[in-house]
Motif scaffolding. Structure first.
Motif, mmCIF file in Angstrom:
data_model
loop_
_atom_site.group_PDB
_atom_site.id
_atom_site.type_symbol
_atom_site.label_atom_id
_atom_site.label_comp_id
_atom_site.label_asym_id
_atom_site.label_seq_id
_atom_site.Cartn_x
_atom_site.Cartn_y
_atom_site.Cartn_z
ATOM 1 N N ALA A 93 0.819 -1.214 0.000
ATOM 2 C CA ALA A 93 0.000 0.000 0.000
ATOM 3 C C ALA A 93 0.850 1.260 0.000
ATOM 4 N N GLU A 94 2.117 1.150 0.397
ATOM 5 C CA GLU A 94 2.997 2.311 0.367
ATOM 6 C C GLU A 94 3.128 2.868 -1.047
ATOM 7 N N GLN A 95 2.920 1.987 -2.046
ATOM 8 C CA GLN A 95 2.998 2.438 -3.431
ATOM 9 C C GLN A 95 1.848 3.366 -3.785
ATOM 10 N N LEU A 96 0.789 3.366 -2.960
ATOM 11 C CA LEU A 96 -0.378 4.202 -3.240
ATOM 12 C C LEU A 96 -0.249 5.589 -2.625
ATOM 13 N N MET A 97 0.756 5.802 -1.783
ATOM 14 C CA MET A 97 0.870 7.058 -1.057
ATOM 15 C C MET A 97 1.268 8.193 -1.994
#
Length: 351
Positions: free
Chosen positions: A327-331
């Motif tokens: 989910a860090e890729q969505l930040m």
């Protein structure tokens, strides 16, 4: 309240009077209509089947309940599976609920932390295999043949597919008929095989007027069916479908051919785009592999496929909580800091 797969579809499952009435609340997952992507990509009616709403967060539960109940009926004392994560979580949960020991074989470095934590919490015995998923499944099959007390609960177990086909029943029950297209991720290929079985059975029973085109999506770095040969070192960000030699290969090909559908490959970039669009435009947070079906729909729509008069269902196989590091890729912006003062907080927000 979910009554469980065994009770809801008892007449369509291989149950006997001796099959335990096992459930942890699996099945009856939501079918949610798209709010944005339907318009964005010109689909007549687009729905998402949220299998991440099952008790352990993935579609595996609806097949696992049948496999474990039948293992109990047969007097088995231990469950065994190879897993990239979701199967281990589901097997461990049902093992705990039924009082059976669960042994899980996982490929080294290939299981998302959220999935591993589930198996740990449920008390499974975990063995890391220094190889990939295909190595782990091969060993599990050999071990199950060697040790008769083990019940192998991977999708090579026919009872698993019997349970998983109930998701197709639910789609027809909710829509009133089968959709025109079903987009679904493909890894070990048990799910596409099971869905097709369910749609065929409902159609034969007169409960659906049509059967959907099955649109299976492999990850480009792990696409043996598309390439026509096993992939020795499968690679993809979508760990749940990082499989190079699917156990249900023939079933996926049959579903594709009999339905007039396809098995295609989507790149990691396409998967991650869909993975980001689902939460930001639909409020649906899934694990990367679950976005493969949506990625396939987007790919085809951009290539000119006309879905304007079609009813399309995309299977969202697992919750995003399975793989939170991704989910860090969505930040898009980091968290901001403010002192404990309303005006200061307002200033930060305004800036």
């Amino acid at each position: 309240m979910s009554e469980g797969v065994l009770k809801r579809y008892a007449s369509r499952l291989p149950l006997t009077a001796a099959t335990p009435a096992l459930t942890i609340g699996e099945g009856s997952t939501p079918l949610v209509r798209s709010r944005s992507l339907e318009r964005e990509f010109g689909v007549g009616a687009l729905y998402f089947k949220l299998e991440g709403c099952n008790p352990t967060g993935s579609f595996k539960d609806r097949g696992m309940v049948v496999a474990v109940a039948k293992a109990m009926e047969e007097g088995m004392t231990r469950l065994l599976c190879a897993s990239t994560g979701n199967t281990s979580a589901s097997a461990s949960a049902f093992g705990a609920a039924s009082g059976l020991e669960t042994v899980v074989l996982i490929p080294e470095g290939s299981v998302a932390p959220g999935k591993m934590s589930q198996a740990v919490a449920y008390g499974a015995r975990i063995v890391t295999i220094q190889g990939n998923f295909d190595d782990a499944l091969r060993i599990a099959r050999e071990l199950a043949a060697y040790e008769e007390r083990f019940a192998l609960v991977n999708s090579v177990n026919p009872n698993r597919l019997e349970g998983q086909k109930t998701a197709a029943f639910e789609i027809v029950d909710d829509l009133g008929d089968a959709p025109d297209y079903l987009f679904i991720p493909v890894g070990n290929a048990g799910n596409i095989t099971a869905y097709w079985r369910g749609f065929v059975e409902y159609h034969q029973a007169g409960l659906a007027t049509r059967r959907p085109r099955m649109m299976g999506m492999e990850a480009a770095g792990a696409a043996p069916i598309v390439e026509g040969a096993p992939v020795l070192k499968p690679e993809t960000v979508a760990s749940a479908i990082r499989i190079g030699n699917p156990a249900n290969w023939a079933g996926a090909v049959a579903a594709r051919d009999e339905s007039g559908g396809t098995v295609d490959a989507v790149t990691d970039s396409e998967i991650l785009e869909a993975y980001g669009l689902l939460p930001s435009m639909e409020g649906i947070f899934c694990e990367p592999a679950s976005a493969a079906g949506v990625a396939g729909l987007i790919k085809q729509a951009r290539a000119g496929a006309d879905f304007s008069s079609a009813t399309v269902v995309c299977i969202i196989t697992g919750t995003g909580l399975k793989d939170t590091p991704m989910a860090e890729q969505l930040m898009t912006r980091p968290p901001e800091t403010a002192p404990p003062d309303m005006r200061e907080v307002a200033r930060v927000i305004a800036g």
